[in-house]
Design a protein around this motif. Structure first.
Motif, short mmCIF file in Angstrom:
data_model
loop_
_atom_site.label_atom_id
_atom_site.label_comp_id
_atom_site.label_asym_id
_atom_site.label_seq_id
_atom_site.Cartn_x
_atom_site.Cartn_y
_atom_site.Cartn_z
N GLU A 79 0.83 -1.21 0.00
CA GLU A 79 0.00 0.00 0.00
C GLU A 79 0.87 1.27 0.00
OE1 GLU A 79 0.59 -1.10 4.34
OE2 GLU A 79 0.41 -2.16 2.44
N THR A 80 1.98 1.25 0.72
CA THR A 80 2.88 2.40 0.76
C THR A 80 3.72 2.46 -0.52
OG1 THR A 80 2.94 2.27 3.16
CG2 THR A 80 4.71 3.52 2.10
N ILE A 81 4.18 1.32 -0.97
CA ILE A 81 4.95 1.27 -2.22
C ILE A 81 4.09 1.79 -3.37
CG2 ILE A 81 5.98 -0.31 -3.91
CD1 ILE A 81 6.88 -2.00 -1.43
N GLY A 82 2.83 1.35 -3.42
CA GLY A 82 1.92 1.82 -4.47
C GLY A 82 1.67 3.31 -4.38
N ARG A 83 1.46 3.79 -3.16
CA ARG A 83 1.23 5.24 -2.99
C ARG A 83 2.42 6.03 -3.52
NH1 ARG A 83 -0.12 9.23 2.08
NH2 ARG A 83 0.57 11.07 0.97
N LYS A 84 3.62 5.65 -3.11
CA LYS A 84 4.81 6.40 -3.52
C LYS A 84 5.01 6.34 -5.03
CE LYS A 84 7.21 6.04 0.88
NZ LYS A 84 8.34 5.45 1.61
N TRP A 85 4.77 5.18 -5.62
CA TRP A 85 4.93 5.04 -7.07
C TRP A 85 3.94 5.93 -7.80
CZ3 TRP A 85 2.21 2.61 -11.25
CH2 TRP A 85 2.99 2.45 -12.41
N LEU A 86 2.69 5.92 -7.36
CA LEU A 86 1.67 6.75 -8.01
C LEU A 86 1.95 8.24 -7.80
CD1 LEU A 86 -1.44 4.57 -7.15
CD2 LEU A 86 -0.42 4.90 -9.43
N GLU A 87 2.42 8.62 -6.62
CA GLU A 87 2.81 10.01 -6.38
C GLU A 87 3.91 10.43 -7.34
OE1 GLU A 87 1.99 11.02 -1.70
OE2 GLU A 87 3.80 9.91 -2.19
N SER A 88 4.87 9.53 -7.58
CA SER A 88 5.99 9.86 -8.46
C SER A 88 5.53 10.08 -9.90
CB SER A 88 7.06 8.76 -8.41
OG SER A 88 6.67 7.63 -9.18
N LEU A 89 4.35 9.55 -10.23
CA LEU A 89 3.80 9.72 -11.58
C LEU A 89 2.83 10.90 -11.68
CD1 LEU A 89 3.13 5.98 -12.49
CD2 LEU A 89 5.06 7.41 -13.18
N GLY A 90 2.57 11.56 -10.54
CA GLY A 90 1.74 12.75 -10.56
C GLY A 90 0.29 12.56 -10.16
N PHE A 91 -0.07 11.41 -9.60
CA PHE A 91 -1.45 11.20 -9.17
C PHE A 91 -1.79 12.10 -7.99
CE2 PHE A 91 -1.02 7.58 -11.85
CZ PHE A 91 -2.30 7.29 -12.29
N GLY A 92 -3.07 12.48 -7.92
CA GLY A 92 -3.54 13.37 -6.89
C GLY A 92 -3.67 12.71 -5.53
N GLU A 93 -3.84 13.56 -4.53
CA GLU A 93 -3.85 13.13 -3.13
C GLU A 93 -4.94 12.10 -2.83
OE1 GLU A 93 -3.45 15.12 1.26
OE2 GLU A 93 -4.68 16.18 -0.21
N LYS A 94 -6.14 12.30 -3.32
CA LYS A 94 -7.23 11.38 -3.00
C LYS A 94 -6.91 9.97 -3.51
CE LYS A 94 -12.19 10.64 -3.18
NZ LYS A 94 -13.50 11.20 -3.58
#
Length: 190
Positions: A79-94
């Protein structure tokens, strides 16, 4: 600087790899599970960010092949790995908070309603142990204060349902458009 088209391509390419990847002892693949979760969220009338959170909630299992594992039960802290990966691609906070929160929802539900545990698949029961087991009362109180509490619990129900070998779902191209539109709206400099 994020490039929404390039980020969309990376997500789609990753999900396509999941077409041949076992979904942690379940009868569906990683891609089938993701598409089913996305469809369940869409069928519930969810907003695009919630649909994407549902679709992408388990990308942490496949975006980092070198990440530590939970035995044969997938990637530890996915869940944390996925969050960080998606953040690195520019996904929004929600989107990223929904991805990160889905494991906490399982821990919460097994604390609040011990019979929920009995409804979990054997694989999900196994991962729960690696994920810290049921919450304690302080953890539950803190989790209940999340502004996304209800949405995260809904995502958890879709996560449990999205293991149907006969499910009819839209193809990945349907979600590709939603991903791109989200990334373009979050990263308005493009």
């Amino acid at each position: 600087m994020f490039d929404p088209q390039q980020s969309t391509k990376r997500v789609v390419d990753l999900l396509l790899k999941g077409h041949h990847m076992d979904y942690i002892g379940e009868a569906v693949t990683q891609l089938e599970h993701a598409l089913q979760c996305g469809k369940l969220a869409e069928d519930a009338g969810s907003d695009p960010e919630t649909i994407l959170g549902a679709l992408l909630h388990d990308v942490g299992h496949i975006c980092d092949p070198d990440a530590p594992k939970m035995g044969q039960l997938g990637t530890a802290n996915h869940e944390t790995i996925g969050r960080k990966w998606l953040e690195s691609l520019g996904f929004g906070e929600k989107v990223v908070l929904l991805v990160e929160g889905h494991v906490q929802a399982k821990r919460y539900l097994t604390f609040k309603n011990p019979s929920y545990y009995e409804k979990l698949s054997e694989a999900s029961k196994g991962t729960l142990e690696y994920q810290g087991g049921p919450m304690n009362s302080k953890e539950a109180e803190l989790f209940e204060q999340s502004p996304l509490f209800d949405a995260i619990l809904k995502l958890r129900t879709w996560d449990e349902k999205a293991k149907d070998t006969e499910a009819k779902v839209p193809g990945l191209d349907h979600y590709e458009r939603i991903i791109l539109a989200h990334l373009q709206s979050v990263n308005t400099s493009f």
